[in-house]
Design a protein around this motif. Structure first.
Motif, PDB file in Angstrom:
ATOM      1  N   GLN A   1      20.117  67.436 -89.587  1.00 48.30           N
ATOM      2  CA  GLN A   1      20.455  67.018 -88.221  1.00 48.30           C
ATOM      3  C   GLN A   1      21.330  68.016 -87.449  1.00 48.30           C
ATOM      4  OE1 GLN A   1      20.556  62.321 -87.942  1.00 48.30           O
ATOM      5  NE2 GLN A   1      21.624  62.988 -89.786  1.00 48.30           N
ATOM      6  N   PRO A   2      22.430  68.515 -88.018  1.00 45.05           N
ATOM      7  CA  PRO A   2      23.234  69.460 -87.240  1.00 45.05           C
ATOM      8  C   PRO A   2      22.507  70.755 -86.905  1.00 45.05           C
ATOM      9  CG  PRO A   2      24.102  69.218 -89.483  1.00 45.05           C
ATOM     10  CD  PRO A   2      23.082  68.160 -89.294  1.00 45.05           C
TER      11      PRO A   2
ATOM     12  N   THR B   1      26.330  68.287 -81.635  1.00 44.33           N
ATOM     13  CA  THR B   1      25.932  67.339 -82.678  1.00 44.33           C
ATOM     14  C   THR B   1      27.166  66.923 -83.463  1.00 44.33           C
ATOM     15  OG1 THR B   1      23.808  68.465 -82.910  1.00 44.33           O
ATOM     16  CG2 THR B   1      24.424  66.928 -84.654  1.00 44.33           C
ATOM     17  N   ILE B   2      27.384  65.616 -83.554  1.00 37.56           N
ATOM     18  CA  ILE B   2      28.471  65.092 -84.373  1.00 37.56           C
ATOM     19  C   ILE B   2      27.829  64.217 -85.441  1.00 37.56           C
ATOM     20  CG2 ILE B   2      30.564  63.700 -84.432  1.00 37.56           C
ATOM     21  CD1 ILE B   2      30.941  64.485 -81.466  1.00 37.56           C
ATOM     22  N   CYS B   3      28.039  64.608 -86.698  1.00 35.79           N
ATOM     23  CA  CYS B   3      27.358  63.943 -87.807  1.00 35.79           C
ATOM     24  C   CYS B   3      28.395  63.507 -88.843  1.00 35.79           C
ATOM     25  CB  CYS B   3      26.337  64.899 -88.432  1.00 35.79           C
ATOM     26  SG  CYS B   3      25.245  64.105 -89.613  1.00 35.79           S
TER      27      CYS B   3
ATOM     28  N   VAL C   1      25.934  73.352 -90.742  1.00 33.93           N
ATOM     29  CA  VAL C   1      26.839  72.681 -89.813  1.00 33.93           C
ATOM     30  C   VAL C   1      27.991  73.649 -89.544  1.00 33.93           C
ATOM     31  CG1 VAL C   1      28.188  71.501 -91.612  1.00 33.93           C
ATOM     32  CG2 VAL C   1      28.073  70.517 -89.316  1.00 33.93           C
ATOM     33  N   ASP C   2      28.451  73.689 -88.293  1.00 32.69           N
ATOM     34  CA  ASP C   2      29.410  74.723 -87.886  1.00 32.69           C
ATOM     35  C   ASP C   2      30.848  74.413 -88.301  1.00 32.69           C
ATOM     36  OD1 ASP C   2      27.342  76.112 -86.595  1.00 32.69           O
ATOM     37  OD2 ASP C   2      27.613  74.951 -84.753  1.00 32.69           O
TER      38      ASP C   2
ATOM     39  N   VAL D   1      27.522  74.435 -77.406  1.00 31.39           N
ATOM     40  CA  VAL D   1      26.468  74.114 -78.373  1.00 31.39           C
ATOM     41  C   VAL D   1      27.122  74.264 -79.736  1.00 31.39           C
ATOM     42  CG1 VAL D   1      24.250  74.781 -79.346  1.00 31.39           C
ATOM     43  CG2 VAL D   1      24.617  74.895 -76.856  1.00 31.39           C
ATOM     44  N   VAL D   2      27.380  73.160 -80.410  1.00 30.37           N
ATOM     45  CA  VAL D   2      28.127  73.200 -81.668  1.00 30.37           C
ATOM     46  C   VAL D   2      27.774  71.974 -82.509  1.00 30.37           C
ATOM     47  CG1 VAL D   2      30.143  71.964 -80.724  1.00 30.37           C
ATOM     48  CG2 VAL D   2      30.445  73.520 -82.678  1.00 30.37           C
TER      49      VAL D   2
END
Length: 672
Positions: A262-263, A273-275, A292-293, A315-316
């Motif tokens: 997802q990320p 994106t917050i996962c 994921v960053d 964009v993160v």
């Protein structure tokens, strides 16, 4: 030295179960063990489970192994036979390094090892690839025997595998599949979650998920593309034409084997994106892999960081090590607007680690689900009610929430959460297949085509990317307006794939394509293998999450409205049809992303070796594999599928499909 190691590996594969009893093994430090399974067997059934496990081994070992297996059953709830895990490294080697009489068999061995590669697999010690319970085999004896059989197999034999157990090699023909796999195919009345727990513990069935027990998993990349398409098109639904996703939130949960995509997908779709992920090991693994960053483990820091990302239109991708319910509630309290919301926790398996309730730590939850399963179930259902309550507050403000086909809304409804529509039949929120992938992709024949370069060379994968892009561009020039967007999205995807660093494990790629695209790309690959432009065979496959592979009323076939979404004819026909049209291996499973008893799904693998025979197989099989599903979808009166199948009949004289006659609704309105 390399030759000695290779020879040793080959000899160990050919040996199968060792002739001398190996020493017992401690569980590796720093491993990621699967959740302990429910203690569901009676004392007599536990004896039967041990008896079943011992049949793989000579009698002289039984006394020692019986005690060990009893301990494993008590400790883990399953008998995994850890002692028999081989000492060699588990990863997809180049195809020529496998001992095999059949190159097709060598390709299957490569794919099995890729599924069990620790960089790919979620719980590799337990032979589980993803989803918390998606198994390649039930135990290590099955792995050893299967690899041995594959090393011995000729082009006129087929290996039949019953839920991980290699039943044996049977005489067949060159045209037959080399392997036929079934997973969890229960009598219908014995297909409830507790039935799976019981019969899996007995060692007589397993949950193969979708591509785990089919040897076709390619790491989280396998779902990145579908997730990217979903997120891109979801933003297209909610944004104005001049707006971009930059600085806008996609909130979700899960960083496991499938949800870990997802990320990365959010970054490709260019949003925030917050996962959430409750398991720190899973979150850190995705961060280390570059999927994921950022990692954050405090909710107040997450709130502050999110506001900053919105203000800067970033964009993160951010992984929150904690419970997603906290995010939904705190973002509501802090008036943080969420454009897109979903959830990809493993709610097909809610009582054994698929979903972790808010208010408990990861360790506390893992203990509670074993010592007090009823209490744990109550807490899961309470957490689902809280989560839906918070989601409802956000959607009232304009958030677009969609079910990601993981049984989230189904289990929430069973928990008494407020998720039902006014008719009390449908859910108030759509499945992503209903709103996006069904009408936009599956009905037109677009689905997750994938391939693996068996040389293991990145340069072969790079060449295959360029070939696929060239083919798609040529097809797009003459494609109808209805599929221009799909074509362009996939051209963009494949052109950027290498830069997006999607490979985990084998040199693999995924690409949404229709039957024409799949066949022409595969033909171009086969030609490149024949000319040695690509140095070794390519394995073709797909996710079961496709046009034809899966009958799943809450996911793949959720946009089927003629009442047939609860039938499984399509998936069964797909596997049977693929098997005599040229597939190298086929598989059919009970269970998948939405749960045991909720879905039937099937898949295939096809080895391209550059031969004329491979060219014939790919054309015959790929055409059917896609168009079987379009035909079924058109019979359900899906307009896009009717368009697609009528177009296909015009250019394929041998295809003749029954088309529905549409009824004027006025005729029906006053009848009943």
């Amino acid at each position: 030295m390399k030759t000695i190691i290779e020879n040793s590996f080959k000899e160990l594969i050919k040996k199968g179960i060792p002739s001398e009893l190996p020493t017992s093994k401690d569980y590796p430090k720093g491993g990621n063990p699967a959740p302990k399974r429910k203690d569901i067997l009676s004392p007599e059934e536990k004896k039967l489970a041990i008896k079943n496990a011992l049949r793989y081994f000579p009698k002289s070992w039984h006394l020692e192994l019986a005690k060990e297996f009893a301990k494993e059953l008590k400790t883990y709830g399953r008998i995994y036979m850890h002692r028999f895990k081989p000492d060699y490294q588990m990863f997809a080697r180049p195809i020529h390094e496998y001992p095999a009489k059949s190159q097709q068999a060598a390709g299957i061995m490569l794919m099995i090892q890729n599924n069990l590669d620790p960089a790919v697999a979620q719980h590799p010690e337990e032979l589980i690839t993803y989803g918390g319970n998606g198994a390649v085999f039930q135990n290590w004896a099955q792995y050893l025997l299967t690899m041995q059989y594959l090393s011995e197999m000729t082009e006129e034999q087929t290996l039949h595998i019953y839920s991980g157990h290699p039943m044996g090699l049977f005489p067949s023909s060159k045209e037959a599949p080399r392997v036929v796999v079934t997973n969890g195919m229960m009598i219908p009345n014995y297909s409830k979650p507790d039935d799976w727990e019981k019969f899996n513990a007995l060692g007589v069935t397993q949950y193969g998920q979708m591509t785990a027990g089919s040897y076709m998993y390619i790491g989280p990349q396998g779902i990145v593309h579908g997730t990217t398409i979903t997120v891109m098109n979801a933003f297209r639904k909610v944004l104005q034409k001049e707006e971009t996703p930059a600085g806008k939130i996609f909130l979700t949960a899960g960083l496991g084997g499938m949800s870990g995509a997802q990320p990365k997908a959010g970054n490709i779709a260019k949003c925030i994106t917050i996962c959430a992920e409750i398991n720190p090991v899973a979150a850190k693994k995705r961060h280390e892999q570059g999927w994921v960053d950022e990692l954050i483990d405090q909710i107040d820091i997450l709130v502050k960081r999110t506001k900053e990302a919105i203000a800067n239109k970033e964009v993160v991708s951010i992984a929150f090590i904690g419970n997603v319910v906290e995010i939904w509630e705190q973002f509501n309290k802090n008036q943080i607007f969420i454009h897109l919301g979903s959830d990809q926790t493993s709610l097909h398996n809610p009582w054994a680690g698929g979903y972790y309730p808010v208010g408990l730590s990861f360790e506390e939850a893992n203990k509670l689900m074993v010592i007090a399963p009823d209490t744990f179930k109550a807490k899961v259902q309470e957490s689902l009610r809280r989560q839906i309550n918070a989601i409802n507050k956000h959607t009232a403000r304009g958030t677009y929430f969609f079910d990601y086909g993981n049984a989230f809304l189904l289990e929430a409804s069973r928990a008494g959460a407020s998720v039902m529509a006014e008719n009390n039949i449908d859910f108030k929120y759509p499945s992503y297949v209903q709103d996006i992938l069904g009408p936009m992709c599956f009905d037109y024949g677009f689905g997750p085509f994938r391939w693996v370069c068996t040389s293991g060379k990145p340069e072969d994968l790079s060449i295959s990317d360029k070939i696929a892009a060239k083919v798609l561009k040529e097809i797009k020039q003459n494609s109808p307006e209805e599929i221009q967007q799909q074509m362009q999205d996939n051209i963009t995807w494949i052109e950027e794939a290498e830069d997006n660093k999607l490979v985990v494990g084998s040199q693999a790629r995924i690409l949404y394509a229709d039957a024409e695209g799949r066949m022409k790309i595969a033909e171009a690959f086969n030609k490149a293998i024949q000319s040695r432009e690509i140095s070794a065979p390519i394995v073709l496959g797909r996710d079961h999450h496709d046009v034809s592979g899966t009958d799943s009323p809450y996911r793949e076939t959720s946009n089927i409205y003629d009442g047939s979404k609860f039938t499984a004819d399509m998936a069964i026909h797909n596997v049977i049809g693929d098997s005599f049209r040229g597939a190298t291996w086929v598989s059919i499973h009970n269970g998948g992303g939405v749960g045991w008893g909720e879905v039937i799904n099937g898949g295939f693998g096809l080895l391209l070796d550059g031969s004329d025979e491979a060219n014939k197989r790919l054309r015959n099989m790929l055409f059917y594999d896609v168009n079987n599903g379009i035909a079924r979808r058109s019979w359900a009166r899906n307009e896009e599928a009717i368009f697609a199948i009528e177009r296909e009949m015009e250019r394929s004289p041998g295809l003749k499909i029954t088309i529905p006659n549409l009824v004027n609704e006025d005729i029906l309105n006053n009848l009943i």
